[in-house]
Design a protein around this motif. Structure first.
Motif, PDB file in Angstrom:
ATOM      1  N   ILE A  43       0.846  -1.185   0.000  1.00  0.00           N
ATOM      2  CA  ILE A  43       0.000   0.000   0.000  1.00  0.00           C
ATOM      3  C   ILE A  43       0.883   1.237   0.000  1.00  0.00           C
ATOM      4  CG2 ILE A  43      -1.797   1.274   1.246  1.00  0.00           C
ATOM      5  CD1 ILE A  43      -2.737  -1.377   2.399  1.00  0.00           C
ATOM      6  N   LEU A  44       0.512   2.198  -0.819  1.00  0.00           N
ATOM      7  CA  LEU A  44       1.207   3.486  -0.817  1.00  0.00           C
ATOM      8  C   LEU A  44       0.223   4.553  -0.377  1.00  0.00           C
ATOM      9  CD1 LEU A  44       0.134   5.182  -3.523  1.00  0.00           C
ATOM     10  CD2 LEU A  44       1.698   3.622  -4.666  1.00  0.00           C
ATOM     11  N   VAL A  45       0.765   5.681   0.039  1.00  0.00           N
ATOM     12  CA  VAL A  45      -0.077   6.820   0.385  1.00  0.00           C
ATOM     13  C   VAL A  45       0.010   7.782  -0.789  1.00  0.00           C
ATOM     14  CG1 VAL A  45      -0.515   8.690   2.010  1.00  0.00           C
ATOM     15  CG2 VAL A  45       0.321   6.479   2.855  1.00  0.00           C
ATOM     16  N   LEU A  46      -1.126   7.998  -1.436  1.00  0.00           N
ATOM     17  CA  LEU A  46      -1.231   8.817  -2.639  1.00  0.00           C
ATOM     18  C   LEU A  46      -1.620  10.236  -2.235  1.00  0.00           C
ATOM     19  CD1 LEU A  46      -1.415   8.755  -5.822  1.00  0.00           C
ATOM     20  CD2 LEU A  46      -3.855   8.294  -5.492  1.00  0.00           C
ATOM     21  N   HIS A  47      -0.798  11.209  -2.633  1.00  0.00           N
ATOM     22  CA  HIS A  47      -1.087  12.626  -2.368  1.00  0.00           C
ATOM     23  C   HIS A  47      -1.459  13.281  -3.689  1.00  0.00           C
ATOM     24  CE1 HIS A  47       0.589  12.763   1.766  1.00  0.00           C
ATOM     25  NE2 HIS A  47       1.320  11.757   1.319  1.00  0.00           N
ATOM     26  N   THR A  48      -2.658  13.858  -3.735  1.00  0.00           N
ATOM     27  CA  THR A  48      -3.155  14.512  -4.941  1.00  0.00           C
ATOM     28  C   THR A  48      -3.663  15.899  -4.596  1.00  0.00           C
ATOM     29  OG1 THR A  48      -5.384  13.609  -4.631  1.00  0.00           O
ATOM     30  CG2 THR A  48      -3.867  12.307  -5.984  1.00  0.00           C
ATOM     31  N   VAL A  49      -4.065  16.625  -5.641  1.00  0.00           N
ATOM     32  CA  VAL A  49      -4.706  17.935  -5.494  1.00  0.00           C
ATOM     33  C   VAL A  49      -6.152  17.760  -5.935  1.00  0.00           C
ATOM     34  CG1 VAL A  49      -4.740  20.316  -6.323  1.00  0.00           C
ATOM     35  CG2 VAL A  49      -2.550  19.154  -5.933  1.00  0.00           C
ATOM     36  N   GLY A  50      -7.085  18.184  -5.102  1.00  0.00           N
ATOM     37  CA  GLY A  50      -8.500  18.035  -5.420  1.00  0.00           C
ATOM     38  C   GLY A  50      -8.855  18.675  -6.748  1.00  0.00           C
ATOM     39  N   HIS A  51      -9.570  17.950  -7.594  1.00  0.00           N
ATOM     40  CA  HIS A  51      -9.881  18.468  -8.934  1.00  0.00           C
ATOM     41  C   HIS A  51     -10.839  19.650  -8.895  1.00  0.00           C
ATOM     42  CE1 HIS A  51     -13.304  15.707  -8.462  1.00  0.00           C
ATOM     43  NE2 HIS A  51     -13.893  16.318  -9.460  1.00  0.00           N
ATOM     44  N   ARG A  52     -11.686  19.753  -7.903  1.00  0.00           N
ATOM     45  CA  ARG A  52     -12.583  20.908  -7.779  1.00  0.00           C
ATOM     46  C   ARG A  52     -12.118  21.873  -6.701  1.00  0.00           C
ATOM     47  NH1 ARG A  52     -18.081  17.562  -7.909  1.00  0.00           N
ATOM     48  NH2 ARG A  52     -17.124  16.885  -6.000  1.00  0.00           N
ATOM     49  N   SER A  53     -11.684  21.341  -5.573  1.00  0.00           N
ATOM     50  CA  SER A  53     -11.348  22.193  -4.425  1.00  0.00           C
ATOM     51  C   SER A  53      -9.954  22.795  -4.506  1.00  0.00           C
ATOM     52  CB  SER A  53     -11.444  21.382  -3.132  1.00  0.00           C
ATOM     53  OG  SER A  53     -10.403  20.409  -3.083  1.00  0.00           O
ATOM     54  N   GLY A  79     -15.159  -2.168  -7.150  1.00  0.00           N
ATOM     55  CA  GLY A  79     -16.188  -2.560  -8.118  1.00  0.00           C
ATOM     56  C   GLY A  79     -17.395  -1.649  -8.154  1.00  0.00           C
ATOM     57  N   ALA A  80     -17.256  -0.432  -7.649  1.00  0.00           N
ATOM     58  CA  ALA A  80     -18.357   0.537  -7.673  1.00  0.00           C
ATOM     59  C   ALA A  80     -18.628   0.999  -9.101  1.00  0.00           C
ATOM     60  CB  ALA A  80     -18.022   1.742  -6.793  1.00  0.00           C
ATOM     61  N   PRO A  81     -19.816   1.539  -9.365  1.00  0.00           N
ATOM     62  CA  PRO A  81     -20.117   2.012 -10.709  1.00  0.00           C
ATOM     63  C   PRO A  81     -19.350   3.278 -11.091  1.00  0.00           C
ATOM     64  CG  PRO A  81     -21.977   2.425  -9.254  1.00  0.00           C
ATOM     65  CD  PRO A  81     -20.974   1.619  -8.480  1.00  0.00           C
ATOM     66  N   SER A  82     -18.834   4.019 -10.106  1.00  0.00           N
ATOM     67  CA  SER A  82     -18.087   5.253 -10.360  1.00  0.00           C
ATOM     68  C   SER A  82     -16.618   5.075  -9.990  1.00  0.00           C
ATOM     69  CB  SER A  82     -18.651   6.402  -9.527  1.00  0.00           C
ATOM     70  OG  SER A  82     -19.995   6.617  -9.843  1.00  0.00           O
ATOM     71  N   ASN A  83     -15.784   5.865 -10.607  1.00  0.00           N
ATOM     72  CA  ASN A  83     -14.371   5.876 -10.244  1.00  0.00           C
ATOM     73  C   ASN A  83     -14.201   6.537  -8.878  1.00  0.00           C
ATOM     74  OD1 ASN A  83     -13.233   4.808 -12.733  1.00  0.00           O
ATOM     75  ND2 ASN A  83     -13.927   6.708 -13.666  1.00  0.00           N
ATOM     76  N   PRO A  84     -13.145   6.187  -8.154  1.00  0.00           N
ATOM     77  CA  PRO A  84     -12.902   6.854  -6.871  1.00  0.00           C
ATOM     78  C   PRO A  84     -12.517   8.314  -7.093  1.00  0.00           C
ATOM     79  CG  PRO A  84     -11.082   5.395  -7.432  1.00  0.00           C
ATOM     80  CD  PRO A  84     -12.140   5.166  -8.464  1.00  0.00           C
ATOM     81  N   ALA A  85     -12.728   9.144  -6.075  1.00  0.00           N
ATOM     82  CA  ALA A  85     -12.437  10.579  -6.189  1.00  0.00           C
ATOM     83  C   ALA A  85     -10.993  10.833  -6.583  1.00  0.00           C
ATOM     84  CB  ALA A  85     -12.765  11.281  -4.877  1.00  0.00           C
ATOM     85  N   TRP A  86     -10.056  10.020  -6.064  1.00  0.00           N
ATOM     86  CA  TRP A  86      -8.652  10.269  -6.376  1.00  0.00           C
ATOM     87  C   TRP A  86      -8.367  10.131  -7.867  1.00  0.00           C
ATOM     88  CZ3 TRP A  86      -6.318   6.204  -8.678  1.00  0.00           C
ATOM     89  CH2 TRP A  86      -6.687   4.907  -8.320  1.00  0.00           C
ATOM     90  N   TYR A  87      -9.163   9.337  -8.584  1.00  0.00           N
ATOM     91  CA  TYR A  87      -8.974   9.193 -10.035  1.00  0.00           C
ATOM     92  C   TYR A  87      -9.156  10.548 -10.724  1.00  0.00           C
ATOM     93  CZ  TYR A  87      -9.989   8.088 -14.880  1.00  0.00           C
ATOM     94  OH  TYR A  87      -9.982   8.074 -16.259  1.00  0.00           O
ATOM     95  N   TYR A  88     -10.202  11.281 -10.344  1.00  0.00           N
ATOM     96  CA  TYR A  88     -10.476  12.583 -10.953  1.00  0.00           C
ATOM     97  C   TYR A  88      -9.416  13.616 -10.560  1.00  0.00           C
ATOM     98  CZ  TYR A  88     -14.722  10.181 -12.070  1.00  0.00           C
ATOM     99  OH  TYR A  88     -15.609   9.248 -12.541  1.00  0.00           O
ATOM    100  N   LEU A  90      -6.239  12.851 -10.089  1.00  0.00           N
ATOM    101  CA  LEU A  90      -5.104  12.527 -10.968  1.00  0.00           C
ATOM    102  C   LEU A  90      -5.347  13.033 -12.384  1.00  0.00           C
ATOM    103  CD1 LEU A  90      -4.242   8.843  -9.948  1.00  0.00           C
ATOM    104  CD2 LEU A  90      -3.069  10.936  -9.258  1.00  0.00           C
ATOM    105  N   ALA A  91      -6.578  12.862 -12.867  1.00  0.00           N
ATOM    106  CA  ALA A  91      -6.908  13.312 -14.226  1.00  0.00           C
ATOM    107  C   ALA A  91      -6.723  14.815 -14.370  1.00  0.00           C
ATOM    108  CB  ALA A  91      -8.348  12.917 -14.574  1.00  0.00           C
ATOM    109  N   ALA A  92      -7.104  15.567 -13.344  1.00  0.00           N
ATOM    110  CA  ALA A  92      -7.007  17.027 -13.393  1.00  0.00           C
ATOM    111  C   ALA A  92      -5.579  17.524 -13.195  1.00  0.00           C
ATOM    112  CB  ALA A  92      -7.918  17.649 -12.335  1.00  0.00           C
TER     113      ALA A  92
END
Length: 152
Positions: A43-53, A79-88, A90-92
Motif C-alpha cells: 500500500i502506498l499513500v497517494l497525495h493529490t490535489v483536489g480536482h474541484r477544491s 467494483g463501484a459504478p463510479s471511479n474513486p475521487a482520487w482518479y479525478y 489525478l486526471a485534473a
C-alpha cells in the motif's frame, strides 16, 4: 494518453465522504509504520490535489509493480459504478502527484494505460491480485489502470 474512465451503470457501493477521509488519515500512519505492507498487500499513500477544491488530498491505495518497474494503481473502488475521487484528482493534475512508499516520498506523474499496454498489465495484475478480477465482475465500467512514473 488521457484519463477517460467512464462511470458504469452497476456495481458495489463506494465508500466516500468525511468519515472516509478521516479513516484515511488514521490509516496512513499505520501504513507508514509497517513500511507500506499491510495484511500482505503493498500500500502506498497517494497525495493529490483536489480536482474541484484545489486542496491537498491523501488516500491509501494498494499498488503493484509494472512491467517497466514503475508502480500501478487501479481505480477499482471495490467494483463501484463510479471511479474513486482520487482518479479525478489525478486526471485534473497528473503532474502534481506525490506518493509515500515505505520510508520514501516520491514525486510521480500519473498516466492512465490504454489498449495493448493496459491489457498486458491487467493480465499481470489479476495474476498477482485476483481480487481485482472480482471487482471488475461487479461493475460494467472498465477499471482504469494508472501508472505512476518517477519525476526526476
Amino acid at each position: 494518453m488521457s484519463f477517460d474512465g467512464r462511470a458504469g451503470t452497476r456495481g458495489a457501493r463506494q465508500p466516500n465522504g468525511r468519515a472516509w477521509r478521516l479513516l484515511n488519515k488514521l490509516v496512513a500512519p499505520v501504513i507508514r509504520r509497517r513500511a507500506g505492507r499491510v495484511i500482505g498487500i503493498d500500500i502506498l499513500v497517494l497525495h493529490t490535489v483536489g480536482h474541484r477544491s484545489g486542496e491537498a488530498r491523501m488516500t491509501p491505495v494498494s499498488w503493484l509493480p509494472a512491467a517497466d518497474g514503475n508502480r500501478l494503481i487501479i481505480a477499482s473502488a471495490a467494483g463501484a459504478p463510479s471511479n474513486p475521487a482520487w482518479y479525478y484528482n489525478l486526471a485534473a493534475h497528473p503532474d502534481q502527484v506525490r506518493i509515500e512508499v515505505g520510508n520514501q516520498t516520491i514525486d510521480v506523474r500519473a498516466e492512465q494505460l490504454h489498449g495493448a499496454e493496459r491489457a498486458a498489465e491487467w493480465e499481470r495484475i489479476i495474476a498477482a491480485a485476483p481480487r481485482f478480477a472480482g471487482y471488475q465482475l461487479k461493475t460494467d465500467r472498465e477499471l482504469p489502470v494508472i501508472k505512476l512514473s518517477d519525476r526526476h
